[in-house]
Design a protein around this motif. Structure first.
Motif, mmCIF file in Angstrom:
data_model
loop_
_atom_site.group_PDB
_atom_site.id
_atom_site.type_symbol
_atom_site.label_atom_id
_atom_site.label_comp_id
_atom_site.label_asym_id
_atom_site.label_seq_id
_atom_site.Cartn_x
_atom_site.Cartn_y
_atom_site.Cartn_z
ATOM 1 N N PRO A 33 0.842 -1.396 0.006
ATOM 2 C CA PRO A 33 -0.046 0.000 -0.037
ATOM 3 C C PRO A 33 0.727 1.169 -0.131
ATOM 4 C CG PRO A 33 0.229 -1.062 2.062
ATOM 5 C CD PRO A 33 0.805 -1.982 1.297
ATOM 6 N N ILE A 34 0.440 2.347 -0.701
ATOM 7 C CA ILE A 34 1.128 3.433 -0.624
ATOM 8 C C ILE A 34 0.593 4.463 0.099
ATOM 9 C CG2 ILE A 34 2.174 2.982 -3.089
ATOM 10 C CD1 ILE A 34 0.026 5.048 -4.187
ATOM 11 N N HIS A 35 -0.337 4.326 0.848
ATOM 12 C CA HIS A 35 -1.181 5.288 1.407
ATOM 13 C C HIS A 35 -0.663 5.249 3.061
ATOM 14 C CE1 HIS A 35 -3.346 2.571 3.876
ATOM 15 N NE2 HIS A 35 -3.600 1.825 2.801
ATOM 16 N N GLY A 36 -0.730 6.358 3.889
ATOM 17 C CA GLY A 36 -0.252 6.316 5.163
ATOM 18 C C GLY A 36 -1.260 6.776 6.069
ATOM 19 N N ALA A 37 -2.376 6.498 5.614
ATOM 20 C CA ALA A 37 -3.690 7.512 6.263
ATOM 21 C C ALA A 37 -3.653 7.006 7.881
ATOM 22 C CB ALA A 37 -4.760 6.787 5.669
ATOM 23 N N GLY A 38 -3.306 5.813 8.190
ATOM 24 C CA GLY A 38 -3.371 5.476 9.578
ATOM 25 C C GLY A 38 -2.210 5.650 10.487
ATOM 26 N N LYS A 43 -1.501 11.718 10.524
ATOM 27 C CA LYS A 43 -2.378 12.137 11.327
ATOM 28 C C LYS A 43 -1.643 13.748 11.957
ATOM 29 C CE LYS A 43 -4.369 7.979 12.830
ATOM 30 N NZ LYS A 43 -4.547 7.177 14.231
ATOM 31 N N GLU A 44 -0.357 13.697 12.046
ATOM 32 C CA GLU A 44 0.334 15.005 12.477
ATOM 33 C C GLU A 44 -0.080 16.061 11.295
ATOM 34 O OE1 GLU A 44 4.088 14.580 14.168
ATOM 35 O OE2 GLU A 44 3.268 12.989 15.683
ATOM 36 N N VAL A 45 0.536 15.632 10.125
ATOM 37 C CA VAL A 45 0.440 16.448 9.024
ATOM 38 C C VAL A 45 -1.093 16.846 8.858
ATOM 39 C CG1 VAL A 45 0.673 16.479 6.594
ATOM 40 C CG2 VAL A 45 2.476 15.492 7.817
ATOM 41 N N LYS A 46 -2.008 16.007 8.896
ATOM 42 C CA LYS A 46 -3.509 16.398 8.671
ATOM 43 C C LYS A 46 -3.733 17.418 9.744
ATOM 44 C CE LYS A 46 -5.772 15.459 5.788
ATOM 45 N NZ LYS A 46 -5.868 15.872 4.512
ATOM 46 N N ALA A 47 -3.331 17.388 10.952
ATOM 47 C CA ALA A 47 -3.553 18.396 12.152
ATOM 48 C C ALA A 47 -3.010 19.623 11.705
ATOM 49 C CB ALA A 47 -3.108 17.684 13.579
#
Length: 83
Positions: A33-38, A43-47
């Motif tokens: 998988p190429i996602h890092g959503a979890g 999470k820190e970047v999205k915050a």
């Protein structure tokens, strides 16, 4: 002993039959998988994004050069590069 059938762990090598005339597919290398959503980093970047960036930071009309570029780096005070 209590015996029962088990399956090998790991990635699939021969996938089940795929519809639409594709049939069986053999995979030579695993597909990661190429996602890092979890991940904690995601999470820190999205915050940070929610706190720091305006809601229209990626609006093509307001910012025709997009989020990345020299002017955007100067506005937000940090440099981002895609690698």
């Amino acid at each position: 002993t209590d015996e029962h059938p088990v399956y090998a762990s790991g990635h699939w090598i021969s996938f089940p039959e795929i519809g639409g005339g594709v049939g069986r597919v053999r995979q030579r290398y695993p597909i990661f998988p190429i996602h890092g959503a979890g991940s904690p980093a995601f999470k820190e970047v999205k915050a940070l994004q929610a706190i720091w960036l305006d809601d229209d930071y990626d609006d093509p009309i307001t910012n025709p050069d997009g989020f990345f570029g020299d002017n955007r780096d100067k506005i937000y005070g940090f440099e981002m590069n895609l690698q």
